[in-house]
Design a protein around this motif. Sequence first.
Motif, PDB file in Angstrom:
ATOM      1  N   LEU A  13       3.249   1.752   3.107  1.00 59.41           N
ATOM      2  CA  LEU A  13       4.189   2.866   3.014  1.00 59.41           C
ATOM      3  C   LEU A  13       3.440   4.163   2.765  1.00 59.41           C
ATOM      4  O   LEU A  13       2.420   4.169   2.070  1.00 59.41           O
ATOM      5  CB  LEU A  13       5.188   2.649   1.872  1.00 59.41           C
ATOM      6  N   LEU A  14       3.970   5.256   3.292  1.00 56.59           N
ATOM      7  CA  LEU A  14       3.419   6.564   2.996  1.00 56.59           C
ATOM      8  C   LEU A  14       4.102   7.135   1.759  1.00 56.59           C
ATOM      9  O   LEU A  14       5.249   6.803   1.457  1.00 56.59           O
ATOM     10  CB  LEU A  14       3.619   7.500   4.191  1.00 56.59           C
ATOM     11  N   ALA A  28       0.864  -1.179   0.000  1.00 57.59           N
ATOM     12  CA  ALA A  28       0.000   0.000   0.000  1.00 57.59           C
ATOM     13  C   ALA A  28       0.903   1.233   0.000  1.00 57.59           C
ATOM     14  O   ALA A  28       1.797   1.360   0.839  1.00 57.59           O
ATOM     15  CB  ALA A  28      -0.895  -0.002   1.238  1.00 57.59           C
ATOM     16  N   LEU A  29       0.681   2.121  -0.942  1.00 53.51           N
ATOM     17  CA  LEU A  29       1.476   3.345  -1.048  1.00 53.51           C
ATOM     18  C   LEU A  29       0.496   4.505  -1.075  1.00 53.51           C
ATOM     19  O   LEU A  29      -0.156   4.764  -2.085  1.00 53.51           O
ATOM     20  CB  LEU A  29       2.332   3.312  -2.315  1.00 53.51           C
ATOM     21  N   THR A  30       0.374   5.199   0.050  1.00 49.36           N
ATOM     22  CA  THR A  30      -0.753   6.097   0.244  1.00 49.36           C
ATOM     23  C   THR A  30      -0.391   7.236   1.190  1.00 49.36           C
ATOM     24  O   THR A  30       0.673   7.233   1.815  1.00 49.36           O
ATOM     25  CB  THR A  30      -1.940   5.297   0.814  1.00 49.36           C
ATOM     26  N   ASN A  31      -1.304   8.193   1.314  1.00 49.63           N
ATOM     27  CA  ASN A  31      -1.149   9.274   2.291  1.00 49.63           C
ATOM     28  C   ASN A  31      -1.981   9.016   3.543  1.00 49.63           C
ATOM     29  O   ASN A  31      -1.919   9.798   4.494  1.00 49.63           O
ATOM     30  CB  ASN A  31      -1.583  10.616   1.673  1.00 49.63           C
ATOM     31  N   HIS A  32      -2.765   7.958   3.553  1.00 51.84           N
ATOM     32  CA  HIS A  32      -3.665   7.699   4.679  1.00 51.84           C
ATOM     33  C   HIS A  32      -2.906   7.196   5.909  1.00 51.84           C
ATOM     34  O   HIS A  32      -2.180   6.210   5.844  1.00 51.84           O
ATOM     35  CB  HIS A  32      -4.707   6.654   4.283  1.00 51.84           C
ATOM     36  N   THR A  33      -3.118   7.887   7.018  1.00 51.40           N
ATOM     37  CA  THR A  33      -2.493   7.462   8.277  1.00 51.40           C
ATOM     38  C   THR A  33      -3.541   7.127   9.337  1.00 51.40           C
ATOM     39  O   THR A  33      -3.198   6.906  10.499  1.00 51.40           O
ATOM     40  CB  THR A  33      -1.563   8.562   8.819  1.00 51.40           C
TER      41      THR A  33
END
Length: 212
Positions: free
Chosen positions: A108-109, A86-91
């Motif tokens: 991963l961010l 997963a490569l995202t901005n969601h935290t």
Amino acid sequence: MPQQLKHVSVIIIEDHSIFIEGLCSILQEADGITVLETFTRGEAALDFLKSRRADIVLLDISLPEMSGIKVCSAIKELDQSIKIIALTNHTEKSVVMEMLQNGADAYLLKNTSRKDLVAAIFQVQENRFLMNNELQKILFSAETKVKGIPRLTQREQEVLKLVGEGATTAAIAKQLFISTQTVETHRHNLMRKFQVGNSASLVKKAGEYGML
């Protein structure tokens, strides 16, 4: 780099073209990584994987029509051996949990470094689960006020599904045999539960949770 890790094949599923270009630039410069194809929609990627195989999928969560969470689950159903990063901005803790529960092998961010991204691909290919310290703190932190996915009534689920399909208030009322005022009440309750201010944001967030 160990011999068996050479020539790792990758596909990218990401709806922002400029980010795709950046990823391709990084990966094309990395020894032992081949980008097979890129996709802006999950459905197209799934069609590709039905006839061809990739070792690694770099997967965004916020995708049009089919959320990354649903895409992740569908890929694992198709071929359990495909590794998904997963490569995202969601935290948000709930989103991280949903992605992991649906088969993601790493999270991963998008602000990860070039070096760490390339390293992550080879680590995941070696069956090493990957998550940085920031995300580990989020994942194992105490529960906050918002505890995971909102709980919806059966009627709210029906209204949400129709809103996601683009149905108007009048069309929803006709299909569910309820008044337009009742539809609007359910719509406002849904926006309150998802903590959003309009229907577009409601659909987006529900999609991210894999509820559409």
